[in-house]
Design a protein around this motif. Structure first.
Motif: not given
Length: 265
Positions: A68-79
């Motif tokens: 549900h967290s776009p901030e968490m997903l942004n880190v996941a995508r970046s990694l």
């Protein structure tokens, strides 16, 4: 130190290596993913389960992380981009998943079920998107009394920040009853539900640094940013004292207890 994106980065750098990576390895080992499977990590955070599945599993067809967290997903995508990993990262409410019926063969959920506002709806949705015969593996924190690291955090925050901060830690342990867990999955229609109490020993060579990072980077947000430097130091000292013999003066070696739930459709 208080904005959401820095929280997600801090969560990844502080908590994931110590807590979530060891547990991800444990549930992946138990699941034994098979070649050609479509795999979902529900409540994926910064994506550690998906990254380790890609590393450890034999050729999955598709990898999806939902949170549900776009901030968490942004880190996941970046990694994922950094490591050349192909995966779908989807912002979603666990109770209203944006996937077609019977999409996935295997689902993971690591320390997120206790935070879902509507757990029965989330489990019914997960059953809908799993194929007949599909499997799931969840980990859910056990009670505070068998988790000395979280117990020390809660006590330190209660003493030096306030009851609301301590309650945020206790929420991590808000679904400790194995009988209740089994009933949740069975009521959602899952079969062969197994609930096993599992304890891993977690390590960090610098417990003082971990304490400051953990209390400032939990699921529930930064609890130390409003304190003056001496207040942070007092909270960290209280955390270390609360660890007792699990703190050796430098590092910590501490048991971390959860239920691992497995089931199939």
């Amino acid at each position: 130190m208080g904005n959401s994106s820095s929280f997600a980065d801090r969560y990844q750098s502080v908590l994931v290596p110590v807590i979530f990576e060891p547990w991800a390895r444990e549930v992946i080992r138990r699941a034994a993913p098979r070649a050609g499977e479509h795999i979902l990590d529900l409540g994926c955070g910064t994506g550690v389960v998906i990254r380790l599945v890609a590393e450890l599993a034999p050729a999955p067809v598709g990898l999806t992380g939902a949170d549900h967290s776009p901030e968490m997903l942004n880190v996941a995508r970046s990694l994922a981009v950094r490591s050349g990993l192909e995966a779908d990262w989807v912002e979603a409410d666990a109770a209203v998943l944006p996937f077609e019926n019977y999409r996935f063969d295997l689902a993971f959920c690591q320390q997120a079920l206790q935070f879902f506002p509507d757990r029965p709806a989330a489990l019914r949705e997960l059953r809908r998107v799993l194929k007949p015969g599909g499997r799931l593996f969840f980990s859910v924190q056990r009670e505070l009394d068998v988790n000395p690291m979280l117990k020390a955090q809660a006590a330190a925050l209660n003493a030096h920040v306030g009851e609301e901060a301590a309650a945020a830690v206790r929420a991590i342990c808000s679904l400790p009853d194995g009988v209740e867990l089994r009933a949740l999955f069975e009521d959602a229609g899952f079969e062969d539900v197994e609930v096993e109490a599992v304890t891993l020993t977690l390590h960090h060579p610098d417990a003082r640094t971990f304490a400051a990072g953990a209390m400032g980077g939990m699921h529930t947000g930064d609890k130390l940013s409003g304190l003056a430097k001496d207040g942070v130091e007092r909270a960290v000292e209280a955390f270390l004292e609360g660890l007792g013999d699990y703190f050796d003066g430098a590092g910590m070696h501490v048991p971390h207890a959860a239920h691992v739930i497995s089931a199939r459709c």
